[in-house]
Design a protein around this motif. Structure first.
Motif, mmCIF file in Angstrom:
data_model
loop_
_atom_site.group_PDB
_atom_site.id
_atom_site.type_symbol
_atom_site.label_atom_id
_atom_site.label_comp_id
_atom_site.label_asym_id
_atom_site.label_seq_id
_atom_site.Cartn_x
_atom_site.Cartn_y
_atom_site.Cartn_z
ATOM 1 N N MET A 1 0.846 -1.201 0.000
ATOM 2 C CA MET A 1 0.000 0.000 0.000
ATOM 3 C C MET A 1 0.881 1.251 0.000
ATOM 4 O O MET A 1 1.716 1.438 0.878
ATOM 5 N N SER A 2 0.737 2.068 -1.042
ATOM 6 C CA SER A 2 1.602 3.251 -1.143
ATOM 7 C C SER A 2 0.927 4.445 -0.483
ATOM 8 O O SER A 2 0.004 5.018 -1.025
ATOM 9 N N ALA A 3 1.398 4.767 0.708
ATOM 10 C CA ALA A 3 0.801 5.873 1.470
ATOM 11 C C ALA A 3 1.678 7.123 1.355
ATOM 12 O O ALA A 3 2.862 7.046 1.042
ATOM 13 N N ARG A 4 1.074 8.272 1.583
ATOM 14 C CA ARG A 4 1.791 9.540 1.565
ATOM 15 C C ARG A 4 1.027 10.523 2.447
ATOM 16 O O ARG A 4 -0.204 10.443 2.557
ATOM 17 N N LEU A 5 1.754 11.416 3.073
ATOM 18 C CA LEU A 5 1.120 12.441 3.909
ATOM 19 C C LEU A 5 1.440 13.824 3.374
ATOM 20 O O LEU A 5 2.602 14.128 3.109
ATOM 21 N N LEU A 6 0.424 14.621 3.172
ATOM 22 C CA LEU A 6 0.629 16.004 2.737
ATOM 23 C C LEU A 6 0.293 16.919 3.900
ATOM 24 O O LEU A 6 -0.801 16.823 4.481
ATOM 25 N N LEU A 7 1.222 17.789 4.242
ATOM 26 C CA LEU A 7 0.986 18.729 5.333
ATOM 27 C C LEU A 7 0.812 20.126 4.764
ATOM 28 O O LEU A 7 1.585 20.540 3.887
ATOM 29 N N GLY A 8 -0.182 20.836 5.228
ATOM 30 C CA GLY A 8 -0.403 22.197 4.723
ATOM 31 C C GLY A 8 -1.721 22.747 5.236
ATOM 32 O O GLY A 8 -2.342 22.181 6.137
ATOM 33 N N ARG A 9 -2.124 23.857 4.642
ATOM 34 C CA ARG A 9 -3.380 24.507 5.047
ATOM 35 C C ARG A 9 -4.495 23.943 4.161
ATOM 36 O O ARG A 9 -4.619 24.313 2.996
ATOM 37 N N VAL A 10 -5.290 23.070 4.727
ATOM 38 C CA VAL A 10 -6.304 22.351 3.942
ATOM 39 C C VAL A 10 -7.521 23.232 3.681
ATOM 40 O O VAL A 10 -8.074 23.836 4.602
ATOM 41 N N LEU A 11 -7.902 23.324 2.406
ATOM 42 C CA LEU A 11 -9.117 24.062 2.040
ATOM 43 C C LEU A 11 -9.955 23.233 1.078
ATOM 44 O O LEU A 11 -9.476 22.840 0.009
ATOM 45 N N SER A 12 -11.184 22.960 1.489
ATOM 46 C CA SER A 12 -12.085 22.179 0.651
ATOM 47 C C SER A 12 -13.506 22.683 0.896
ATOM 48 O O SER A 12 -13.775 23.357 1.887
ATOM 49 N N PHE A 13 -14.390 22.391 -0.035
ATOM 50 C CA PHE A 13 -15.765 22.905 0.063
ATOM 51 C C PHE A 13 -16.764 21.764 0.204
ATOM 52 O O PHE A 13 -16.594 20.711 -0.398
ATOM 53 N N ARG A 14 -17.785 22.024 1.003
ATOM 54 C CA ARG A 14 -18.878 21.069 1.158
ATOM 55 C C ARG A 14 -20.070 21.480 0.320
ATOM 56 O O ARG A 14 -20.962 20.701 0.044
ATOM 57 N N ASP A 15 -20.090 22.764 -0.038
ATOM 58 C CA ASP A 15 -21.249 23.334 -0.716
ATOM 59 C C ASP A 15 -20.833 24.676 -1.320
ATOM 60 O O ASP A 15 -19.703 25.124 -1.129
ATOM 61 N N ALA A 16 -21.786 25.321 -1.998
ATOM 62 C CA ALA A 16 -21.486 26.630 -2.583
ATOM 63 C C ALA A 16 -21.543 27.701 -1.507
ATOM 64 O O ALA A 16 -22.580 27.893 -0.882
ATOM 65 N N GLU A 22 -20.723 30.204 5.591
ATOM 66 C CA GLU A 22 -19.487 29.696 6.175
ATOM 67 C C GLU A 22 -19.426 28.180 6.306
ATOM 68 O O GLU A 22 -18.362 27.585 6.215
ATOM 69 N N ARG A 23 -20.582 27.560 6.509
ATOM 70 C CA ARG A 23 -20.545 26.102 6.700
ATOM 71 C C ARG A 23 -20.162 25.364 5.418
ATOM 72 O O ARG A 23 -19.876 24.173 5.425
ATOM 73 N N ALA A 24 -20.129 26.095 4.290
ATOM 74 C CA ALA A 24 -19.716 25.483 3.018
ATOM 75 C C ALA A 24 -18.214 25.240 2.974
ATOM 76 O O ALA A 24 -17.734 24.435 2.185
ATOM 77 N N VAL A 25 -17.485 25.945 3.838
ATOM 78 C CA VAL A 25 -16.018 25.952 3.743
ATOM 79 C C VAL A 25 -15.405 25.091 4.837
ATOM 80 O O VAL A 25 -15.744 25.235 6.017
ATOM 81 N N ARG A 26 -14.473 24.217 4.457
ATOM 82 C CA ARG A 26 -13.710 23.468 5.457
ATOM 83 C C ARG A 26 -12.262 23.926 5.351
ATOM 84 O O ARG A 26 -11.625 23.738 4.310
ATOM 85 N N TYR A 27 -11.776 24.551 6.402
ATOM 86 C CA TYR A 27 -10.415 25.083 6.387
ATOM 87 C C TYR A 27 -9.690 24.641 7.648
ATOM 88 O O TYR A 27 -10.189 24.822 8.757
ATOM 89 N N ILE A 28 -8.515 24.044 7.470
ATOM 90 C CA ILE A 28 -7.706 23.594 8.606
ATOM 91 C C ILE A 28 -6.321 24.194 8.460
ATOM 92 O O ILE A 28 -5.577 23.851 7.534
ATOM 93 N N GLU A 29 -5.977 25.089 9.361
ATOM 94 C CA GLU A 29 -4.721 25.854 9.270
ATOM 95 C C GLU A 29 -3.484 24.941 9.310
ATOM 96 O O GLU A 29 -2.602 25.045 8.468
ATOM 97 N N ARG A 30 -3.442 24.030 10.288
ATOM 98 C CA ARG A 30 -2.341 23.060 10.342
ATOM 99 C C ARG A 30 -2.919 21.692 10.025
ATOM 100 O O ARG A 30 -3.152 20.874 10.916
ATOM 101 N N GLY A 31 -3.159 21.484 8.747
ATOM 102 C CA GLY A 31 -3.874 20.286 8.331
ATOM 103 C C GLY A 31 -2.971 19.219 7.740
ATOM 104 O O GLY A 31 -1.781 19.442 7.500
ATOM 105 N N ALA A 32 -3.567 18.060 7.526
ATOM 106 C CA ALA A 32 -2.859 16.963 6.858
ATOM 107 C C ALA A 32 -3.848 16.161 6.030
ATOM 108 O O ALA A 32 -5.020 16.026 6.404
#
Ligand SMILES: [Zn+2]
Length: 433
Positions: A1-16, A22-32
């Motif tokens: 199984m080829s795994a990898r970890l990306l560290l950074g500021r995660v930004l993804s959307f759940r909705d428009a 605000e609940r449309a936005v998922r943001y994690i400052e120290r994310g992985a």
């Protein structure tokens, strides 16, 4: 199984964000983001994810950079990489003078293969991981593009153009040949790995009624396939279409009457639609592809996003290379903002980044697979550096932790230089910057 970890500021959307706030936005400052075998396993606070991920998994440290889902381009022509920036013509002249000349070169499979490789390199350099792609009339051109995409494990949609009139004879098929060649390509590539087929009549002007009927027969036979074509881009095009299809109620009806309008149909441009056409698009869930750099470059007109959105027409954003002038979806978003400014419409940065990712995935019906950083989704990811150039770094000095402001700077001033890394199915596709 080829795994990898990306560290950074995660930004993804759940909705428009425009509708859901605000609940449309998922943001994690120290994310992985933990990825394995081409998919996302887990997304969260780095401190949590690191306790569960395999200790020996390679870690890509993108601290300070944003990690987003890979960008999606809903309308682009891979045989037009050497047409970009062709001077001084509007749509119909531009096709005859530049595009139809260049597309004839794709009869040579070696040329098609070389351009397909260049094209994919360029998309990944720009953070684009999925695109809906026009090939040429020659099945060899689609073959070359699908083969190149497969070898890179990329999620791509493409189709051979169907065209049986108003084009040089070297670029025309017939209704039967267009049907047979498309069908053979569907059998070979549709649903293979991450590839999907799009039935691709170029537009009403270059297809006879018999050919659109054949395209409609394919759409009925293969309901899982996409349909892509052009609609209502330019005044001269609309006038000629009306002459060629006098029996049709309007331009959209040309496609609708042959069964080419539905939720898997993506129509490039949609600038000059009548109220009746907008209502029909909405009722049948046809998707409008907004191509701002192309619309400006070819002088076609200003896309009315608000009107389509309020009517309930799904909208996707696209570059339309080579009528479009930039492969960068960041630059395309910037030009979209300006077009909407001319229409006195607003387009906040969070909404723009939603559109480039989950919004386009939804418009294409692919949001269960791509467009968000969520467990189980395919690991197409882009790492963005908001301080990529001296001018951006300087501008960012005035941004004090406001994410929306940073994103707006990124789309206004950013381009391929802001793309630090692109991951396609979990694998780095561009050397780290
Ligand atoms: Zn186009």
């Amino acid at each position: 199984m080829s795994a990898r970890l990306l560290l950074g500021r995660v930004l993804s959307f759940r909705d428009a964000p425009r509708e859901a706030g605000e609940r449309a936005v998922r943001y994690i400052e120290r994310g992985a983001v933990w990825i394995a075998d081409g998919r996302i396993v887990e997304v969260g606070e780095a401190a949590d994810v690191l306790t569960r991920a395999p200790a020996d998994a390679p870690r890509d440290d993108h601290s300070g950079k944003l990690l987003l889902p890979g960008f999606i381009d809903a309308h682009i022509h891979y045989p037009q990489t050497r047409v970009v920036g062709s001077y001084g013509a509007q749509l119909l002249d531009w096709l005859n003078k530049y595009t139809f000349v260049e597309e004839q070169k794709f009869a040579d499979p070696a040329h098609a293969a070389a351009v397909a490789e260049f094209f994919l390199d360029e998309l990944f350099r720009q953070g684009t991981t999925t695109a809906m792609v026009y090939c040429t009339v020659r099945p060899e051109s689609a073959e070359a593009f699908f083969a190149a995409s497969e070898s890179r494990g990329a999620r791509m949609i493409a189709g051979k153009v169907m065209m049986d009139r108003n084009a040089p004879s070297a670029l025309t098929d017939t209704p039967q040949r267009g049907y047979d060649e498309s069908k053979a390509l569907i059998a070979r590539w549709h649903g293979k790995g991450r590839l999907d087929y799009a039935i691709t009549p170029r537009f009403a002007i270059t297809s006879t009624p018999e050919q659109l009927e054949a395209a409609g027969a394919l759409a009925k036979e293969f309901p899982g396939c996409f349909v892509q074509t052009h609609l209502s881009e330019n005044d001269a095009e609309i006038a000629l279409t009306r002459e060629l299809y006098p029996q049709a109620r309007d331009y959209l009806d040309v496609y609708d009457r042959y069964g080419l309008l539905g939720p898997k149909s993506v129509f490039g441009h949609c600038i000059h639609l009548s109220d009746a056409e907008v209502a029909t698009m909405a009722a049948k869930r046809g998707v409008a592809a907004f191509c701002p750099t192309s619309n400006l470059f070819l002088g076609s007109g200003l896309f009315n996003e608000k009107r389509l959105q309020e009517a309930g027409v799904p909208v996707a954003l696209a570059t339309d290379i080579g009528g479009g002038t930039s492969y960068s979806l960041l630059q395309t978003a910037a030009e979209a903002y300006k077009v909407l400014q001319m229409n006195r419409q607003s387009w906040p940065a969070l909404q723009a980044f939603y559109q480039l990712t989950l919004g386009n995935a939804r418009a294409l019906g692919l949001d269960d697979r791509i467009g968000a950083l969520e467990p189980g989704r395919e690991a197409d990811i882009v790492a963005l550096n908001s301080r990529a150039t001296p001018a951006m770094a300087h501008r960012m000095e005035a941004v004090r932790g406001d994410l929306a402001e940073e994103l707006f700077v990124l789309m206004t001033m950013g381009d391929d230089r802001a793309v630090a890394q692109t991951y396609v199915a979990g694998t780095p596709a561009k050397a780290s910057a």
